[in-house]
Design a protein around this motif. Structure first.
Motif, PDB file in Angstrom:
ATOM      1  N   ILE A 145      72.154  44.646   6.163  1.00 31.72           N
ATOM      2  CA  ILE A 145      70.929  43.998   5.682  1.00 31.72           C
ATOM      3  C   ILE A 145      69.825  45.057   5.540  1.00 31.72           C
ATOM      4  N   LEU A 146      68.733  44.674   4.924  1.00 29.88           N
ATOM      5  CA  LEU A 146      67.587  45.567   4.761  1.00 29.88           C
ATOM      6  C   LEU A 146      66.398  45.013   5.525  1.00 29.88           C
ATOM      7  N   LEU A 147      65.756  45.892   6.292  1.00 29.41           N
ATOM      8  CA  LEU A 147      64.565  45.542   7.053  1.00 29.41           C
ATOM      9  C   LEU A 147      63.421  46.464   6.634  1.00 29.41           C
ATOM     10  N   PRO A 148      62.178  46.074   6.894  1.00 28.70           N
ATOM     11  CA  PRO A 148      61.054  46.950   6.579  1.00 28.70           C
ATOM     12  C   PRO A 148      61.121  48.250   7.379  1.00 28.70           C
ATOM     13  N   LYS A 149      60.953  49.353   6.710  1.00 27.36           N
ATOM     14  CA  LYS A 149      61.027  50.665   7.355  1.00 27.36           C
ATOM     15  C   LYS A 149      60.059  50.766   8.534  1.00 27.36           C
ATOM     16  N   LYS A 150      58.861  50.195   8.354  1.00 26.14           N
ATOM     17  CA  LYS A 150      57.842  50.251   9.398  1.00 26.14           C
ATOM     18  C   LYS A 150      58.326  49.562  10.669  1.00 26.14           C
ATOM     19  N   GLU A 151      59.070  48.445  10.523  1.00 23.91           N
ATOM     20  CA  GLU A 151      59.585  47.724  11.689  1.00 23.91           C
ATOM     21  C   GLU A 151      60.743  48.468  12.335  1.00 23.91           C
ATOM     22  N   VAL A 152      61.635  49.004  11.492  1.00 21.12           N
ATOM     23  CA  VAL A 152      62.807  49.720  12.001  1.00 21.12           C
ATOM     24  C   VAL A 152      62.378  50.917  12.848  1.00 21.12           C
ATOM     25  N   LYS A 153      61.312  51.572  12.401  1.00 18.32           N
ATOM     26  CA  LYS A 153      60.802  52.758  13.083  1.00 18.32           C
ATOM     27  C   LYS A 153      60.457  52.470  14.543  1.00 18.32           C
ATOM     28  N   ASN A 154      60.007  51.250  14.815  1.00 14.53           N
ATOM     29  CA  ASN A 154      59.564  50.906  16.166  1.00 14.53           C
ATOM     30  C   ASN A 154      60.641  50.242  17.023  1.00 14.53           C
ATOM     31  N   LEU A 155      61.831  50.024  16.437  1.00 15.23           N
ATOM     32  CA  LEU A 155      62.907  49.397  17.206  1.00 15.23           C
ATOM     33  C   LEU A 155      63.559  50.412  18.135  1.00 15.23           C
ATOM     34  N   LYS A 156      64.066  49.903  19.264  1.00 11.68           N
ATOM     35  CA  LYS A 156      64.780  50.785  20.199  1.00 11.68           C
ATOM     36  C   LYS A 156      66.005  50.046  20.741  1.00 11.68           C
ATOM     37  N   LYS A 157      66.918  50.798  21.260  1.00  9.99           N
ATOM     38  CA  LYS A 157      68.164  50.232  21.780  1.00  9.99           C
ATOM     39  C   LYS A 157      67.864  49.163  22.827  1.00  9.99           C
TER      40      LYS A 157
ATOM     41  N   LEU B 258      61.758  39.027  12.286  1.00  8.11           N
ATOM     42  CA  LEU B 258      61.643  39.902  11.116  1.00  8.11           C
ATOM     43  C   LEU B 258      62.204  39.222   9.874  1.00  8.11           C
ATOM     44  N   GLN B 259      61.525  39.454   8.742  1.00 16.54           N
ATOM     45  CA  GLN B 259      62.101  39.043   7.469  1.00 16.54           C
ATOM     46  C   GLN B 259      63.135  40.086   7.045  1.00 16.54           C
ATOM     47  N   TRP B 260      64.058  39.695   6.194  1.00 18.19           N
ATOM     48  CA  TRP B 260      65.194  40.545   5.842  1.00 18.19           C
ATOM     49  C   TRP B 260      65.723  40.109   4.487  1.00 18.19           C
ATOM     50  N   VAL B 261      66.544  40.933   3.889  1.00 16.19           N
ATOM     51  CA  VAL B 261      67.319  40.534   2.709  1.00 16.19           C
ATOM     52  C   VAL B 261      68.678  41.214   2.798  1.00 16.19           C
ATOM     53  N   PRO B 262      69.720  40.612   2.201  1.00 14.05           N
ATOM     54  CA  PRO B 262      71.029  41.272   2.182  1.00 14.05           C
ATOM     55  C   PRO B 262      70.961  42.574   1.370  1.00 14.05           C
ATOM     56  N   GLN B 263      71.734  43.545   1.783  1.00 14.59           N
ATOM     57  CA  GLN B 263      71.748  44.811   1.037  1.00 14.59           C
ATOM     58  C   GLN B 263      72.320  44.622  -0.356  1.00 14.59           C
ATOM     59  N   LYS B 264      73.298  43.722  -0.502  1.00 19.07           N
ATOM     60  CA  LYS B 264      73.952  43.558  -1.803  1.00 19.07           C
ATOM     61  C   LYS B 264      73.288  42.518  -2.691  1.00 19.07           C
ATOM     62  N   GLN B 265      72.654  41.538  -2.124  1.00 18.44           N
ATOM     63  CA  GLN B 265      72.107  40.434  -2.908  1.00 18.44           C
ATOM     64  C   GLN B 265      70.573  40.470  -2.857  1.00 18.44           C
ATOM     65  N   ASN B 266      69.988  41.302  -3.703  1.00 18.97           N
ATOM     66  CA  ASN B 266      68.532  41.392  -3.733  1.00 18.97           C
ATOM     67  C   ASN B 266      68.060  41.899  -5.091  1.00 18.97           C
ATOM     68  N   LEU B 267      66.775  41.894  -5.286  1.00 28.42           N
ATOM     69  CA  LEU B 267      66.168  42.367  -6.529  1.00 28.42           C
ATOM     70  C   LEU B 267      65.041  43.346  -6.193  1.00 28.42           C
TER      71      LEU B 267
END
Length: 560
Positions: free
Chosen positions: A450-462, A500-509
Motif C-alpha cells: 500500500i502507499l502511505l504519506p511520506k511524512k507519516e512513514v518518516k515518523n513511524l517506528k518498529k 492513516l489514510q492509504w491507497v493500494p499501490q496497484k489501484q490508484n490514480l
C-alpha cells in the motif's frame, strides 16, 4: 431513530428558521445539514430523515414569511431572537426607504477582489431587503487606469457572486453630461479654469491663499474651458477647479480639481475626449442624476463626501444618505491590480485566478462558494470600527456549504510504499459521504503493498500499531525497508492507534494538488476516475479541493 414526532417538530423549527433567513424559502439541503449537525446519530438513517425534511420544508414554504416568523416566535422564540441579533450587523437604512437605489462603482483596472466584496454584498443585501435597485456603475474616466478586459471581467465576477444588476452605467458614455454640469458651475462662477503651475498652486493652497485664476471673469473661464475640451491645452497645463472655502481646515478640500487633461488615448473612446472628470465630480453628478438614495462606503471616503457636498449645494440638489463603515484590513494576500498585472506580465503569476491572489476568480478556482463570501461580509456589517478580514471565518462558512455535498476520497501526498504481511484479502467500504448509504469499494489482495504519506512513514517506528482507515490494523515490524504485519480488526483500542489514510499501490490514480505557494504530488483512490471539472471533494484527513482538471487529475486546495 429518535421519537418521530419529536424529530418532526425539531425539523419543523429548523425549516422555519431557514426560511426566515432566506426571505421565506427554506432549502432541504440547509435543513438537512443543520439537523445532522445537531444529531449525528441520525446519519445512519439519512434517507428517512430526508423524507421528513422534504415534507416539512414544503409545508413551511407554503405559508407567508410573516406566518413563519409568528409560528417560530410562538414555538421557539430563542431561535428567532438569535436570527434577529444576527441581522443587527445590517441595521435599518436611514432616511426614506421607499425607493432604495444603491450602486457599486468599480474602476475597470482589473477583475474584482475580496476587498470589493464588502461594497457589493452590503449594497445588494440592502437592495434585497427594500426591494430596490442595484446599479453597476463602471467608472472609466481615467484612461491610464483602464484595463480593457475588465469591463467583462467585472460582470463575470458579479455573476459568480450571484448578484442581480438592475442597471448598468458606464461613465465614459456620459462625458457630455459632466460637461453640461461643469458649464453650469462656470456660469454660476462656482468653478474656474486654473492654469497655475502645480507646485505654485499647492503652495498657495497650503497658505490658504487664492491663485490669480480664481479672479478670472465668467467669460474668461468659459473661453478657457472651451480651449480645454477642444484640445488646445496639453496635459498638466489646465484644470477646472471647484470654488470652496479657501480657509477650509483641510487643505485637501480647498479648491479641489474637477476636470483634468489626459493626453493618453482611451482604450474604448480613443481620442474623442482629452478632458476627463475626476472621481469626486463624476461621482457627485451621477449619484444625483441616477437617483441614488443611499451610499455605503469606507470612512476613508468622508473627505470625498465633503468635496462632493459643494456640487450638491451649488446645484441645489437634495443630499443622499451616506453610511461609512470602518477600514477592512486584508492580510496575507495580493489585491493590487497594478502589482498583479505586472506579476502576470513577468510570469510571477499564471493569471488573474492564480491561487496566491485575492481576486474573486482565484477564490472561485479554489472552490469558495459565493454564499460563504456573502455570509462572511454580512457578519462584518456596517460598523464604523476598523476590522481585520478573517480567512478562517470565510473558510468556516464555506465548509458549512460544501461539506454536505462533497464526496470523500482517500489521497496520499508524496506516497511511500509499505508492505503488509500475514493479511487476508479485504475490501474496504468507506462511505462516499457520511450522510449517505452509498459506499466506495477499495480492494486489497493478500499481503498487499500500500502507499502511505511520506511524512507519516518518516515518523513511524518498529512496534507502532496503526489503523488503516476503514480497513484493518497493522503493526510496524521493520523500519527500512518499512514493513508491517496484519494484527486484526479490533476497534476497541482506536484511541491508542494512529489512523492513516492509504491507497493500494496497484489501484490508484496520479493527482496533483495546487496550494497557494506549493504543488503537492500524490495518488488518489481509483474510485475518483469519474470526477468532473469544478466538482468539490474532500480528501480525507487532508482537506477540501476543487477539481481543476480531469485528465490529469489536478485539484485546487480550498481549506481543511
Amino acid at each position: 431513530m429518535s421519537d418521530i414526532k419529536e424529530l418532526r417538530e425539531e425539523i419543523r423549527l429548523f425549516s422555519l428558521l431557514n426560511a426566515i433567513e432566506y426571505n421565506g424559502e427554506a432549502e432541504v439541503k440547509a435543513v438537512m445539514s443543520r439537523i445532522m449537525g445537531e444529531k449525528p446519530d441520525l446519519r445512519q438513517k439519512a434517507k428517512e430523515v430526508k423524507e421528513i425534511v422534504q415534507e416539512e420544508v414544503k409545508k413551511v414554504n407554503s405559508i407567508s414569511l410573516e406566518e413563519q416568523k409568528k409560528e417560530l416566535k410562538h414555538k421557539k422564540p430563542s431561535l428567532l431572537e438569535k436570527e434577529e441579533k444576527k441581522e443587527q450587523n445590517l441595521p435599518e437604512l436611514p432616511g426614506n426607504k421607499e425607493n432604495v437605489r444603491m450602486r457599486f462603482a468599480p474602476n475597470p483596472s482589473g477583475p474584482l477582489h475580496i476587498g470589493h466584496a464588502r461594497a457589493i454584498v452590503l449594497n445588494h443585501e440592502y437592495v434585497k431587503r427594500y426591494d430596490g435597485d442595484f446599479i453597476l456603475r463602471i467608472e472609466d474616466t481615467d484612461p491610464k487606469r483602464v484595463y480593457p478586459p475588465a469591463y467583462e471581467m467585472i460582470q463575470e465576477d458579479l455573476d459568480y457572486l450571484k448578484i442581480d444588476v438592475d442597471e448598468k452605467i458606464i461613465q465614459g458614455e456620459r462625458i457630455q453630461k459632466y460637461y453640461e454640469v461643469a458649464e453650469q458651475l462656470i456660469e454660476q462662477t462656482n468653478a474656474y479654469v486654473c492654469t497655475c503651475e502645480q507646485q505654485e498652486f499647492r503652495e498657495l493652497r497650503r497658505k490658504a491663499k487664492a491663485c490669480d485664476c480664481r479672479k478670472n471673469s465668467k467669460e474668461a473661464n468659459i473661453k478657457k474651458w472651451k480651449k480645454m475640451i477642444n484640445g488646445d491645452y496639453e496635459e498638466g497645463e489646465a484644470v477646472l477647479r471647484i470654488k470652496t472655502d479657501i480657509n477650509h481646515p483641510d487643505p485637501a478640500i480647498r479648491e479641489w480639481p474637477a476636470f483634468r487633461i489626459v493626453d493618453q488615448p482611451h482604450s474604448t473612446y480613443g481620442k474623442k475626449y482629452n478632458t476627463y472628470p475626476l472621481m469626486n465630480f463624476s461621482v457627485a453628478v451621477d449619484d444625483y442624476l441616477l437617483n441614488i438614495s443611499h451610499v455605503i462606503r469606507g470612512k476613508d471616503h468622508i473627505p470625498s463626501e465633503k468635496r462632493q457636498k459643494y456640487i450638491f449645494d451649488y446645484m441645489n440638489w437634495e443630499y443622499l444618505e451616506y453610511l461609512h463603515h470602518g477600514t477592512l484590513t486584508i492580510k496575507n494576500i495580493e489585491l493590487s491590480t497594478r502589482k498583479i498585472k505586472k506579476g502576470i506580465e513577468s510570469g510571477k503569476y499564471n493569471g488573474w485566478n492564480d491561487l496566491r491572489l485575492g481576486t474573486l476568480r482565484a477564490l472561485k478556482r479554489r472552490g469558495i462558494q459565493p454564499e460563504a463570501i456573502k455570509e462572511a461580509i454580512k457578519q462584518l456589517g456596517t460598523s464604523e470600527v476598523d476590522a481585520k478580514f478573517s480567512w478562517e471565518n470565510l473558510y468556516s462558512e464555506n465548509r458549512k456549504i460544501i461539506d454536505e455535498e462533497a464526496e470523500r476520497y482517500f489521497f496520499v501526498p508524496n506516497p511511500k510504499k509499505l508492505q503488509i504481511k500475514k493479511s487476508p484479502k479485504k475490501t474496504a467500504k468507506p462511505p462516499i459521504h457520511p450522510d449517505r448509504e452509498q459506499k466506495r469499494s477499495i480492494h486489497l489482495e493478500k499481503n498487499p503493498n500500500i502507499l502511505l504519506p511520506k511524512k507519516e512513514v518518516k515518523n513511524l517506528k518498529k512496534g507502532d500499531k496503526i489503523r488503516l482507515k476503514n480497513l484493518y490494523n497493522i503493526e510496524i515490524t521493520q523500519k527500512s525497508p518499512i514493513e508491517a504485519e496484519y494484527i486484526g480488526n479490533d476497534l476497541s483500542n482506536l484511541d491508542q492507534m494512529k489512523i492513516l489514510q492509504w491507497v493500494p499501490q496497484k489501484q490508484n490514480l496520479d493527482m496533483k494538488i495546487l496550494k497557494k505557494n506549493q504543488e503537492i504530488k500524490g495518488v488518489i483512490e481509483k474510485n475518483a476516475k469519474n470526477l468532473n471539472e469544478n466538482q468539490i471533494i474532500q480528501l480525507e484527513r487532508f482537506g477540501f479541493v476543487r477539481i481543476d482538471s480531469e485528465q490529469p487529475i489536478i485539484g485546487c486546495f480550498a481549506h481543511r
